[in-house]
Design an enzyme around this catalytic site. Structure first.
Site, mmCIF file in Angstrom:
data_model
loop_
_atom_site.group_PDB
_atom_site.id
_atom_site.type_symbol
_atom_site.label_atom_id
_atom_site.label_comp_id
_atom_site.label_asym_id
_atom_site.label_seq_id
_atom_site.Cartn_x
_atom_site.Cartn_y
_atom_site.Cartn_z
ATOM 1 N N ASP A 189 46.393 42.979 46.158
ATOM 2 C CA ASP A 189 46.172 41.931 47.155
ATOM 3 C C ASP A 189 47.453 41.248 47.635
ATOM 4 O OD1 ASP A 189 46.320 40.612 44.732
ATOM 5 O OD2 ASP A 189 44.191 40.149 44.682
ATOM 6 N N CYS A 230 49.514 45.461 43.486
ATOM 7 C CA CYS A 230 48.555 44.702 42.693
ATOM 8 C C CYS A 230 47.194 44.654 43.374
ATOM 9 C CB CYS A 230 49.035 43.276 42.464
ATOM 10 S SG CYS A 230 50.109 43.149 41.044
ATOM 11 N N CYS A 258 42.190 35.421 43.119
ATOM 12 C CA CYS A 258 42.281 35.465 44.584
ATOM 13 C C CYS A 258 42.395 34.060 45.176
ATOM 14 C CB CYS A 258 41.059 36.168 45.178
ATOM 15 S SG CYS A 258 40.958 37.904 44.720
ATOM 16 N N CYS A 272 40.566 42.527 48.401
ATOM 17 C CA CYS A 272 39.117 42.643 48.259
ATOM 18 C C CYS A 272 38.415 41.528 49.040
ATOM 19 C CB CYS A 272 38.746 42.589 46.789
ATOM 20 S SG CYS A 272 39.253 41.051 46.006
#
Lengths: 400, 166
Positions: free
Chosen positions: B40, B38, B111, B67
């Protein structure tokens, strides 16, 4: 090439995204905004003068693709995206009347071809997406086996924009012509970098763009072989042989023409120089940075393109780190978005797993890339990769 | 800033100089969330000490694959929970992380949720190890996180992304 952005010095390594306009090109364009502003369709002197300049530029662009006037027509468009839309949809319109409904493209085309094809699928057309091998080279056997009586066009890009792989266009076009199918190639990335010859490649249609070869943005062209007609998408005053109406972007066309004239003289020297840089970067990086691999073909690739995957880190993070800490401008195919794995379709097509695809970056060079720039890149890239690997939980292997 | 594709100054600052990254050997608690396909993954390590009958997070470290937003969210999360009791840390949400970061672009908000998940998972891991009474909400959350990961892996297996042993 060093450029100041908000006071910080940046080094440009993203020529496959766009190039600066050559100052000589920009200079030639200037008078077409002010002094020589005429509408090429006007019959008075000022209009005629603009018409002459446009037609002269048309010949320059055709010269760089080694097309004689008798070989076909060049239609100026707003860029490669428009040219690619015209060819797929314009031919589909015609095919529909002839009861043909099948299109073949490669699975690594630029999104403008990909999404046009997907749109045609929604309208009821059938599309075959050709496999590529691990280097990104299209499967010609599958091409041959996919062609049917209903196939109206095959479109395979000349060189891939992400991984730089150069496709066997001559062989592909031969297969198509042996089977009476038209062939198009999107040469936006190769035109002005390597030799593009419409007769040698044997194509019926060719797409090109100015801003990938030191011309201005907003101008491109579609070349159509003599004797083949397509349906226009944009109707109006009948400009550009009736295929793309609208008053010509005269400064853009002049700039494109002049950029082609310069490439004709300077391209081959640059091709040699950049190939050396390219191979030096590939060798140094893959040999010195552990778990780094070249994406694309080692030899059959654009002279200015390097695409490398670094396992255990994410590409967008690497791009930002290189920019912020070292001033280096590169690009990554894709980033994580909203928890959906959407890595680049090109990297997936060559067989990478999503976590490998997201760790890839593209480094692309050009006219103003110096040896000093390359050495600096090679000095800082390992540091940036190490920094992100220090933060990553994966130390030499993937775990869930 | 949150509607932009660009990051706030605070995000960039935490991305470029992340606090508390690395591994804690013999950590008292570990929370592992996300999955590589995915894009992360966040691993959170905690050192927890008992003080006056309360469990206090003395040290927090992270390792993140992802990221800039994922790295910055992890960094901020460790800063927020350090010094807090586990009960207090369980109340930390992605909103606190977003606030501290000065917002995230819409496509990157997940995130901050990943960081919230990591905190929950680490504390769940700690309570399980200690044999503490796990609050119902936390148990449910753990099941949800696990189910989501299983679902993703399943999907990736179907797509042929997961090949044999990782």
């Amino acid at each position: 090439m060093r450029i100041k952005v908000n006071g910080a010095e940046k080094i440009y390594f993203d020529y496959n995204a766009t190039t600066p306009t050559d100052p000589r090109v920009a200079k030639v364009m200037m008078e077409y905004f002010t002094e020589n502003f005429g509408n090429p369709s006007s019959i008075h002197s000022i209009g005629k003068r603009a018409r002459e300049a446009v037609e002269n530029a048309r010949l320059e662009v055709m010269k760089l693709m080694h097309a004689r006037e008798s070989d076909g027509k060049l239609i100026f468009t707003s860029g490669a995206t428009e040219a690619n839309n015209i060819i797929l949809k314009g031919l589909a319109m015609k095919a529909w009347k002839e009861e043909k409904n099948h299109l073949i493209i490669s699975s690594i085309e630029h999104s403008c071809i990909m999404n046009s094809a997907k749109w045609l699928e929604k309208q009821g057309f059938k599309v075959t997406y050709l496999r590529v091998d691990k280097y990104g080279i299209v499967d010609l056997e599958q091409l041959e086996n996919s062609i049917t009586k209903k196939t109206f066009l095959v479109s395979i890009m000349h060189a891939n924009n992400e991984i730089g792989t150069i496709e066997p266009i001559r062989e592909a076009s031969k297969i198509c012509h042996d089977n009476n199918v038209l062939f198009h190639t999107d040469a936006a990335q190769s035109f002005g970098k390597i030799k593009v010859d419409v007769n040698e490649l044997g194509v019926d249609f060719l797409t090109v763009s100015a801003h990938k070869m030191y011309g201005p943005k907003g101008i491109g062209a579609l070349w159509i072989r003599e004797g083949i007609s397509i349906e226009p998408l944009i109707h109006g005053g009948g400009h550009e042989y009736g295929i793309r109406s609208g008053t010509e972007n005269v400064p853009g066309i002049i700039g494109f023409g002049y950029a082609c004239k310069l490439r004709m003289k300077e391209m081959h020297e640059e091709e040699k120089r950049l190939t050396l840089f390219r191979d030096h970067i590939i060798k140094t990086v893959t040999e010195t940075i552990p778990e780094s691999y070249l994406n694309g073909h080692p030899v059959k690739r654009l002279p200015n393109n390097v695409n490398i995957r670094f396992n255990f880190i994410e590409g967008e993070a690497l791009v930002l780190l290189l920019d912020e800490m070292y001033g280096i401008q590169v690009s990554s195919g894709s980033a994580c978005a909203s928890h959906k794995p959407e890595p680049s379709h090109v990297l997936m097509a060559i067989g990478l797993r999503p976590e490998e695809a997201v760790g890839s970056i593209r480094i692309s060079m050009g006219k103003w890339t110096t040896e000093e720039d390359v050495e600096y890149l090679l000095e800082v890239l390992p540091k940036a990769v190490k920094r992100l690997r220090d933060i990553s939980p994966f130390k030499g292997k993937w775990e869930v | 800033m949150s509607n932009s594709q660009f990051y706030s100054k605070k995000v960039m600052e935490h991305f470029l100089k992340p606090r508390n990254y690395g591994r804690i050997e013999n950590a008292d608690a570990v929370g592992k969330v996300g999955d590589p396909s995915c894009g992360d993954v966040m691993w959170l390590y905690l050192k927890i000490k008992e003080k006056n009958g309360k469990y206090v997070i003395e040290e927090a470290k992270f390792e993140t694959f992802g990221c800039a937003a994922a790295i910055a969210s992890s960094s901020v999360a460790t800063e927020i929970i350090k010094g807090k009791t586990i009960e207090e840390a369980l109340k930390v949400s992605n909103k606190d992380i977003l606030k501290e970061l000065g917002g995230l672009p819409l496509v990157k908000v997940h995130c901050s949720l990943l960081a919230e998940d990591a905190i929950r998972e680490a504390i769940y891991n700690f309570m399980r190890k200690k044999g503490l009474q796990i609050p119902e909400e936390l148990e449910k959350r753990h099941e949800k996180i696990k189910a989501r990961l299983d679902k993703t892996l399943e999907m990736h297996k179907k797509l042929g992304y997961v090949t044999g042993e990782n």
